[in-house]
Every structure is written in structure tokens, then in C-alpha cells.
Motif scaffolding. Structure first.
Motif, mmCIF file in Angstrom:
data_model
loop_
_atom_site.group_PDB
_atom_site.id
_atom_site.type_symbol
_atom_site.label_atom_id
_atom_site.label_comp_id
_atom_site.label_asym_id
_atom_site.label_seq_id
_atom_site.Cartn_x
_atom_site.Cartn_y
_atom_site.Cartn_z
ATOM 1 N N THR A 173 -6.217 0.659 -6.990
ATOM 2 C CA THR A 173 -5.800 1.226 -6.078
ATOM 3 C C THR A 173 -5.766 2.673 -6.204
ATOM 4 O O THR A 173 -6.025 3.468 -5.040
ATOM 5 C CB THR A 173 -4.404 0.738 -5.446
ATOM 6 N N ALA A 174 -5.385 3.362 -7.217
ATOM 7 C CA ALA A 174 -4.873 4.609 -7.316
ATOM 8 C C ALA A 174 -6.457 5.407 -7.384
ATOM 9 O O ALA A 174 -6.531 6.500 -6.720
ATOM 10 C CB ALA A 174 -4.312 4.811 -8.708
ATOM 11 N N ASN A 218 2.165 1.981 -3.287
ATOM 12 C CA ASN A 218 1.063 2.363 -4.139
ATOM 13 C C ASN A 218 0.880 4.286 -3.974
ATOM 14 O O ASN A 218 0.586 4.933 -4.821
ATOM 15 C CB ASN A 218 -0.564 1.712 -3.949
ATOM 16 N N THR A 259 -2.367 -1.442 -9.361
ATOM 17 C CA THR A 259 -2.011 -0.237 -9.174
ATOM 18 C C THR A 259 -3.148 0.892 -9.400
ATOM 19 O O THR A 259 -3.379 1.833 -9.033
ATOM 20 C CB THR A 259 -0.799 0.216 -9.686
ATOM 21 N N THR A 284 0.837 -0.997 -0.009
ATOM 22 C CA THR A 284 0.002 -0.251 0.054
ATOM 23 C C THR A 284 0.845 1.278 0.000
ATOM 24 O O THR A 284 0.723 2.072 -0.716
ATOM 25 C CB THR A 284 -0.929 -0.104 1.365
ATOM 26 N N VAL A 301 -4.127 -4.363 -3.726
ATOM 27 C CA VAL A 301 -3.206 -3.274 -3.802
ATOM 28 C C VAL A 301 -2.162 -3.797 -4.794
ATOM 29 O O VAL A 301 -1.434 -2.883 -4.898
ATOM 30 C CB VAL A 301 -2.807 -2.889 -2.250
ATOM 31 N N ILE A 330 6.069 -2.797 -7.315
ATOM 32 C CA ILE A 330 4.737 -3.059 -6.504
ATOM 33 C C ILE A 330 4.682 -4.566 -5.808
ATOM 34 O O ILE A 330 4.298 -4.578 -4.585
ATOM 35 C CB ILE A 330 3.361 -2.763 -7.239
#
Ligand code: GTP
Ligand code: MG
Length: 529
Positions: free
Chosen positions: A506-507, A83, A503, A80, A500, A337
Motif C-alpha cells: 500500500t505504501a 496506511n 502496508t 486506508t 490495504v 492496521i
């Protein structure tokens, strides 16, 4: 002779003033216009000055936001954090991407070594197989509540369908000599240790594996967790060492940076494919690694092995060996990531936002990433007081797994208990807590494709349907209830279902207003609701 302006004043030799001085033969009308314009410019200037002053005051008031990432080990805290870095400081994130190369190679090599240790007892017994063995599309056998190992080897969706390289396809009928294959890959054991050494500061001794290593290649050593997982105390050490290697990164050619990245601190040169540099060894073993990972019998043996324990990102790197094992490999955002390096202690990361999403948003965030195992949790408490917000991660795919550090403790139960402790803490009464119900991608696969029964592990779910949406609703309600019943004072419940490692989604989560509004307030009192 000094020149005079229209007002009869002497013009300095300062080139700027000379340029701005009124013409010597300025008429009365021109002078009036000029003075009027100058007054407008001065007023405008004062306006701008005032705007800047107010902005400075606002920035000071906004201060920096402090966010603590909490949750059990492997819940996705460090992922996280990455991210956040990618979403708000992408240039800084990308500037560091190449320094993750060694971690990625370590992940890959560790997975190969783990697979070999897990399957060799079975496969060396019979010794022969063909790549064209019947497909293993059957579901894995039911998982015991006390055995998290099977669940940690989800057959990746890409695994059965991943394209074979031409050379592998054409050799698919050739029987595999496992003795030779494992012997060929045995060089990777030394490579795993070499990569680990490169991550440890030179003044610290490298620990020895205890004599009785387990299936994962380690025991309780200084830098190994109870299941043999390597860690370093801080990310700064290995990143700094690496950025020193890079020198003036932006001025160097890409190949020079990459060459250094690929060899690590090993031998100082790129060398040929067969040298003793890290990439050289990997290139030499690349085909054998692919054969191992794609072999049907290896996969079947993996599913049967009760001792196998692969990282959640193992399949991702193993599916991408061909792309990753390259002389001038540069990790992608996704590669970084997914890179797994266990966190130990509490690590502070400063994220200076490269762009402002909202006017009120603090431009600097300090994020605190903690180690999530039980023995690490006492170290969290001193950080409670100074936080503006907490992101609590609960991996919902862990419902049929147990903690590594306590194999009698179900991981979902542990997340409930930990969340309860956090929300009920008086120290955190005014701190906004945002819940990430994480690893939804793995959870979906377990329910939809592996047919794992949720209520078997969570009896309180009862006879409700074994369906993703229904279970997610149940889980969310359960956490909400804990927040409502145990918070010392009323608190808004914020929760998000996340994967997560994705990406993009999550963004979106990180950028939606509801998530940011509490985070935008630097004043601790602002969190009282
Ligand atoms: N598939 C999948 N993998 C995830 C997800 N979140 C994290 N992972 C993987 O899970 C592993 C653990 O993630 P980390 O972010 O290192 O976990 P952590 O909470 O920081 O763990 P500790 O540092 O041990 O406390 C890594 O291999 C991640 O790539 C997710 O949503 N989906
Ligand atoms: Mg971590």
C-alpha cells in the motif's frame, strides 16, 4: 572605557556584537577584505531570505489537501486512512500504537465469543473431539448469494499450518470436553462488555443488549449495528483518554506505559496474571482460546454454521493469540492496521507530513473517514464541495456477499451503484476520484483456493475463465466504463488494485507519482480535465 572598532565606532557590550566586531588594530587591507566578505554574506543572507519567502508563498498556495474516503461499510476506508498515517506521519502513528491495545483485545475477544455462539449448538450435541481429527482441507460448500456469512470465514492460509505450541502438540490426543472449554471461556463475554465500556466516554450511558441477541451477540442497540457490531462515535475520545493515561509518554518507561495500556481504566494496576484486570483474564484464558481456534471440529462447525460472521481481521488476531496476549504487549504496525472499529459519522483526521515526497506536495492533509452503511451515506454530501480528491474503495472480495443492512443486495452490485452515484454527482464534477479495488488478497484466496465461481454471482461475466487476472481486468473495465459514461465532464480514471492490510504494497501505491499528481494540487480548478 567602551571599546572602539576599526571604524572608530563604539562596540556594544552585546556579546554577539563583541564577538563579531573587527579587531581594534585592523589594517586597511584587512578592512577591505572584511568589508568585501560582509557584502557577500549580506547578499547570501538576502538570497536565503528570498528563498524562505518564496517557500512560504508556495506553502500557502499549496494549502492543505482534503481527501474524502468513500465506499460501503467494511470496504477498507479506515484501514486506508491508517496506511496514510503510517506512510506520511509514521512517528505520530507509532506514538498512538499503544492506544489501540484495547481495540485489538476487543476484536480478539469478540471473535472468540462469536465462534462459541456459532459452534456450540453443534458441538455441545456430541461433546467430544480430538485435536487430531482428520484434516478439513475440503473446500467449503457453495455459498448462497444471500448468505455472506460463510464467505466471511475464510480459512486462513496459516490456520492449518500454524505451529502448535509444545504444550498443545503434546496434548493433541486428549479429547476436548467442549462443555468445559466453553464454560472456561464464558468469562470472555463479560470481558467484551468491559472493553467496550472502556471505549465509551464516562458521561455516556452504556447501552444494554436487547434480549434476543443474534449469533453475533447483539441486536439493534445504540452502539451496535444491525449485526451487533460495536462502535464509538469518534476515535478522538478513546485515544485522548488513553493518551492522558500515558501522560508524558516519551519520558515514561516502556513498562509503565504498557502496564497502563494493558489494564485499560480497569483497576489501575498491572496485577498478577489471575487478577480481574483485562490482561489477567486474557492470560488465564489464553490456552483455552488457542485450543478453541485450532480445533478441527470447531473449524468444521464454523464452516457449516450459517450464522457465523467473523471480521476479516479475525483470523489474523486468532493466529497471533500467543504474541498478543502478553502482559506488556505493544501492538505492531500490522496489529494496528488490522484493528477493526466501525466508523460512525464523518471523522476528520489531520495528517501533518513528516517528510515531503515531492516539492509540490501539501504538507498537511485532512482526511475524512466516513461510516459506509446505507444509513450513513446522506452524511457524506455536505463534505463533497470542499474536497480535492476522493478515494473510493470497492472490496472486490465481496462479490458473493450481501449487505448487512439489506440482505437482498449483493455487495459488489452495491459498490457499482455507489460508485456510479459518486462519479455522476455534479458537485464532484471537478474532483479527482481515485478507485481502490480492495481486498485483492481475500479475492485471490476465494478464486484460487476456495474455487468460488465468480460468474455464479456476477452473471454478466459470462463464460470467461474463472481466473484472478481475467476477473480483475473485467472489474476494472466495468468501473472505468461507469466513470466514463456517468461523469458530468471528462475525468481521468485512476484505479489501483490494493490489499490495504498489506502496508508495504500500500505504501508503494500511495507513493507512486500517478496517484499523487492530482493530490498535489490544492486548487480546486486544477481537477478539471
Ligand atoms: N484481508 C483484508 N482485510 C481488509 C482489507 N481492507 C480492510 N480489511 C479488513 O476489513 C475490515 C473492515 O475494514 P475497515 O477499514 O474498518 O472498513 P471501513 O470501510 O472503514 O468500514 P466502516 O467504518 O464500517 O464504513 C477490517 O477488519 C480490516 O482489517 C484488505 O485489503 N484485505
Ligand atoms: Mg471505518
Amino acid at each position: 572605557m567602551p571599546r572602539k572598532n576599526g571604524n572608530g565606532m563604539e562596540v556594544s557590550r552585546d556579546p554577539l556584537l563583541v564577538l563579531m566586531a573587527p579587531p581594534a588594530n585592523e589594517s586597511a587591507e584587512e578592512k577591505e577584505i572584511r568589508i568585501r566578505n560582509e557584502k557577500v554574506a549580506i547578499a547570501r543572507n538576502a538570497e536565503i531570505e528570498e528563498m524562505l519567502r518564496l517557500e512560504r508563498v508556495a506553502a500557502k498556495k499549496r494549502g492543505c489537501i482534503r481527501v474524502l474516503l468513500l465506499g460501503q461499510s467494511e470496504s477498507g476506508k479506515s484501514t486506508t486512512l491508517k496506511n496514510f498515517q503510517l506512510a506520511f506521519a509514521p512517528n505520530a502513528f507509532r506514538a498512538e500504537r499503544v492506544s489501540w491495545t484495547r481495540i485489538i483485545y476487543l476484536n480478539l475477544v469478540r471473535s472468540i465469543n462469536t465462534i462459541i455462539r456459532a459452534v456450540s449448538p453443534e458441538l455441545l450435541g456430541t461433546n467430544k473431539s480430538t485435536l487430531s481429527s482428520p484434516s478439513t482441507s475440503t473446500l467449503p460448500s457453495p455459498i448462497s448469494p444471500l448468505d455472506r456469512s460463510h464467505a466471511d470465514f475464510p480459512l486462513p492460509p496459516t490456520a492449518q499450518s500454524s505451529a502448535m505450541t509444545p504444550s498443545l502438540s503434546s496434548s493433541s490426543q486428549i479429547p476436548i470436553d467442549y462443555t468445559a472449554l466453553f464454560a472456561d471461556l464464558s468469562a470472555l463475554e463479560g470481558l467484551e462488555e468491559r472493553l467496550q465500556r472502556q471505549l465509551i466516554p464516562p458521561d455516556e450511558p452504556f447501552p444494554q443488549y436487547p434480549a434476543n441477541t443474534n449469533a453475533n451477540g447483539g441486536g439493534a442497540g445504540k452502539r451496535y449495528t444491525s449485526h451487533g457490531e460495536f462502535f464509538v462515535y469518534s476515535t478522538t475520545g478513546w485515544k485522548t483518554a488513553f493518551s492522558m493515561l500515558r501522560g508524558r509518554g516519551s519520558l515514561e518507561s516502556r513498562s509503565s506505559i504498557d502496564r497502563r495500556a494493558s489494564v485499560g481504566a480497569d483497576n489501575g494496576g498491572g496485577g498478577g496474571g489471575g487478577g480481574d484486570d483485562v490482561v489477567g483474564v486474557l492470560l488465564e484464558k489464553k490456552r483455552a482460546m488457542i485450543v478453541l481456534w485450532r480445533d478441527e471440529r470447531v473449524r468444521r462447525a464454523l464452516r457449516r454454521s450459517s450464522r457465523i460472521r467473523l471480521d476479516d481481521s479475525a483470523a489474523f488476531y486468532l493466529d497471533n493469540i500467543d504474541r498478543i496476549v502478553q502482559r506488556y504487549y505493544e501492538p505492531s504496525d500490522d496489529d494496528v492496521i488490522r484493528a477493526r472499529l466501525r466508523t460512525v459519522g464523518v471523522q476528520e483526521h489531520i495528517i501533518v507530513h513528516e517528510r515531503q515526497l515531492t516539492r509540490d506536495m501539501a504538507s498537511e492533509w485532512r482526511m475524512y473517514d466516513v461510516g459506509g452503511t446505507r444509513s450513513e451515506r446522506a452524511a457524506w454530501i455536505p463534505y463533497f464541495e470542499h474536497m480535492n480528491a476522493i478515494i473510493f474503495l470497492a472490496p472486490i472480495s465481496a462479490f458473493n456477499q450481501v449487505l448487512d443492512e439489506d440482505r437482498d443486495r449483493n455487495r459488489l452490485e452495491d459498490s457499482f451503484g455507489l460508485y456510479k452515484k459518486i462519479v455522476s454527482s455534479k458537485l464532484l464534477a471537478k474532483v479527482q476520484i481515485v478507485l481502490f479495488l480492495n481486498k485483492v488478497d481475500l479475492f485471490r484466496r476465494m478464486i484460487n483456493h476456495q474455487g468460488i465461481s465468480f460468474s455464479k454471482y456476477v452473471p454478466s461475466y459470462g463464460n470467461r475463465p474463472n481466473e484472478v487476472e481475467s476477473i480483475m481486468k473485467y472489474l476494472k473495465a466495468k468501473f472505468k466504463e461507469i466513470s466514463r459514461d456517468h461523469s458530468p465532464q471528462a475525468r481521468t480514471f485512476f484505479s489501483y488494485f490494493t490489499s490495504v492490510v498489506d502496508t508495504q504494497s500500500t505504501a508503494v501505491t500511495l507513493q507512486i507519482g500517478a496517484f499523487f499528481s492530482p493530490m498535489c494540487l490544492a486548487n480546486d480548478d486544477a481537477y478539471a480535465v
